[in-house]
Design an enzyme around this catalytic site. Sequence first.
Site: not given
Ligand code: AMP
Length: 402
Positions: A7, A98, A186, A215, A218, A247, A390
């Site tokens: 990935n 991916r 996604h 969320l 991205g 973004r 994923e």
């Molecule tokens: P991902 O792209 O799914 O790995 O998500 C990463 C993003 O998740 C990080 O940049 C944070 O903004 C958010 N994140 C991770 N842990 C937390 C948390 N405990 N509370 C709020 N946002 C979080």
Amino acid sequence: MKILVLNAGSSSQKSCLYDLKDALPDLPPEPVWEAMVDWTHHQGFASVKVKTLHGKTLQTEIEATSRPQVITYMLETLWNGEDAVIKHPSEIDLVGHRVVHGGAIYRQSIIINAEVKAAIAQLADFAPVHNPANLEGITTAEKIFGDIPQIAVFDTAFHAHLPPAAYTYAIPTKYTNQGIRRYGFHGISHQYCRDRAAQILNHPIADLRLITCHLGNGCSLAAIRNGQSIDTTMGFTPLEGLVMGSRSGSIDAGILIHLLRQPDMDINKLDHILNSESGLLGISEISGDMRSIFQAIAEGNPQAQLAFDVYVHSLRSHIGSMLASLGGLDVLVFTAGVGENSAAVRATACEGFEFLGLKIDLEKNNQRMLDVDIAAADSSVRILVIHTQEDWEIARECWNLQ
Ligand code: AMP
């Protein structure tokens, strides 16, 4: 069957190995080996982290000259050293990749051959950072593992059934004929969440109208009916739709024209502004990470508060738009870094939809549990928090295709 998943991100590379027995398990198993390479921290070097099922971890930094070199180093930890989980590369049966952009051609996962590789290369026009990285993963794996099946699992494929009204941009046809349309991204995550939601609710997928909210760094939404994505917020590129970490999401296209007329502006600069300097980071001037935004809000920073408010306003308005496409809602799913971890984002987003009879149970929402229903018992809509997987979804696609 040993399925290796690769990935690739713009400046990272994740990989994991699943060892599956006779049948696909209902729940994602733990990978026997997981690796992550990141070359954002120290110019010319890559940090490599490897974790095995037996709890062994390796953390090191290597000189990084190219992605293939780094991938090779990472994969060699599978069979080299005291933490090795296999004896020889020939034990790997399948490799799943991916691939970010499958264009309008690839509507499902496919076994990679020369033609598929050429198409992925050509689609680099639409995904200039990701598709070349994916291709490097494919050719490196070919060199190491030889003639075993490799499967491309496309991030766009889940959205291949969007109706023309949802994928067509209102620009002259000569441009849409060049392939400019909404593709959506996604998809691997949205597909996993669709199946996991049906499993958690013990309900046939075909009967559910879902909005899945991915969320993370991205962010995107998918509106799912009869098991298919019928609308989504990301578009021709992953820049459209929701406000994200760095973004901008959707903004008035006239702003781009205005900025491009400024004397010190050029296309690369504008690209960087919209993809890397905007979103939560751009508004707060602190960070694109929601955790830092909350910390700054707690310290009374008004720009951080504004960043949060704009983020949630964008989330609610796009949920509203997906709702209109679906004509109703049975399940709202929150997933990825912010969706899985931030009770505040979930609660505030839901506040906009109480008129539907959607009611969040604030106690359950605060419990920090995954793969659970956090809706109140009398809510008209189920609200799920799902840990997206994923890599497991890629492995499942490989299993189903072999
Ligand atoms: P991902 O792209 O799914 O790995 O998500 C990463 C993003 O998740 C990080 O940049 C944070 O903004 C958010 N994140 C991770 N842990 C937390 C948390 N405990 N509370 C709020 N946002 C979080």
